[in-house]
Design an enzyme around this catalytic site. Structure first.
Site, mmCIF file in Angstrom:
data_model
loop_
_atom_site.group_PDB
_atom_site.id
_atom_site.type_symbol
_atom_site.label_atom_id
_atom_site.label_comp_id
_atom_site.label_asym_id
_atom_site.label_seq_id
_atom_site.Cartn_x
_atom_site.Cartn_y
_atom_site.Cartn_z
ATOM 1 N N CYS A 103 0.831 -1.201 0.000
ATOM 2 C CA CYS A 103 0.000 0.000 0.000
ATOM 3 C C CYS A 103 0.871 1.260 0.000
ATOM 4 O O CYS A 103 1.447 1.594 -1.032
ATOM 5 C CB CYS A 103 -0.994 -0.025 1.161
ATOM 6 N N HIS A 159 -3.698 -5.073 0.531
ATOM 7 C CA HIS A 159 -3.242 -5.451 1.879
ATOM 8 C C HIS A 159 -3.331 -6.965 2.079
ATOM 9 O O HIS A 159 -4.348 -7.478 2.559
ATOM 10 C CB HIS A 159 -4.094 -4.750 2.945
ATOM 11 N N GLU A 207 -1.928 -8.570 4.350
ATOM 12 C CA GLU A 207 -1.748 -8.852 5.777
ATOM 13 C C GLU A 207 -3.046 -8.825 6.577
ATOM 14 O O GLU A 207 -3.054 -9.153 7.771
ATOM 15 C CB GLU A 207 -0.746 -7.872 6.397
#
Length: 245
Positions: A108, A194, A196
């Protein structure tokens, strides 16, 4: 191990193919490595978090690790050196690493910082609008990173800024209907999305900022949880396996 990690733990690579650790450079407290760090540790690899705001602003001038580096996101933009005074030093690290063979992943804001570091351009609050929650994307074929992560059809997004001009020598790896989603330059990969996220991180982000949208974001994540969790696992495997570029 969290509930999100229980059924998708990646298989450890052979010991001879495993890196020692992965460095996660964190740009603000709320945007942490979450599920990706869990998946890296499940492979028997150490994670070392560097909270950039706690270090001298020139810390990254002399930071030269051999192990992989992940640059995490943040709510500031890629030019906001007055807010994040370590950005100049961090961009220099990203440029050096991408030209030296060090495996580096930008996520990002990290994607946008890499673009600026190598001569690209980022549009702040791009007029095409935000991408949030689960978003379909399309991948190129034939790149080792794309092959390693198996070209997932959807990713989780949260951004208003976007890379609008890629650096010279960068190669686009994925796009959405609006924006560049992934690129390779040298030994660095960067992604706008993202990988994660898990339900815990989504709740942490939106319970304060967008409580009215939190149920929808969680529902959309859960509808695609298998694919999104597999993406984090495969990126963890890619990070920790030095035989895959």
């Amino acid at each position: 191990m969290t509930p999100d990690s229980a059924s998708h733990a990646p298989s450890p690579p052979a010991a001879s193919q495993r890196v020692r650790r992965v460095y996660f450079i964190q740009n603000e407290p709320r945007v942490h490595a979450a599920q990706l760090a869990i998946d890296v540790r499940s492979l028997g690899v150490e994670t070392h978090v560097i909270e950039a705001w706690r270090y001298p602003t020139d810390f990254f001038d002399t930071f030269e690790p051999d192990d992989p580096i992940v640059i995490l996101g943040g709510t500031m933009n890629a030019y906001a050196d007055e807010v994040a005074p370590w950005f100049g030093s961090l961009r220099q690290l990203m440029s050096r690493a991408s030209m030296s063979g060090t495996k580096l992943l930008g996520i990002c804001l990290g994607h946008q910082l890499l673009a600026v570091a190598r001569g690209g351009r980022v549009s702040v609050a791009d007029p095409a609008g935000k991408e949030q929650s689960v978003t379909p994307i399309e991948w190129v074929t034939g790149d080792p990173f794309v092959d390693a992560i198996k070209s997932p059809a959807v990713v989780f997004e949260d951004h208003a800024d976007a890379v609008t001009v890629m650096p010279p020598q960068a190669v686009a790896l994925a796009t959405s209907s609006r924006y560049l989603q992934a690129m390779r330059i040298g030994s660095a990969i960067s992604v706008q999305f993202h990988p994660e996220v898990n339900t815990h991180l989504i709740t942490e982000w939106y319970s304060a900022d967008e409580p009215e949208n939190l149920p929808r974001y969680l529902s959309e994540y859960r509808a695609h949880a298998s694919a999104l969790r597999e993406l984090s696992c495969r990126i963890a495997q890619w990070l920790t396996d030095p035989s895959v570029t």
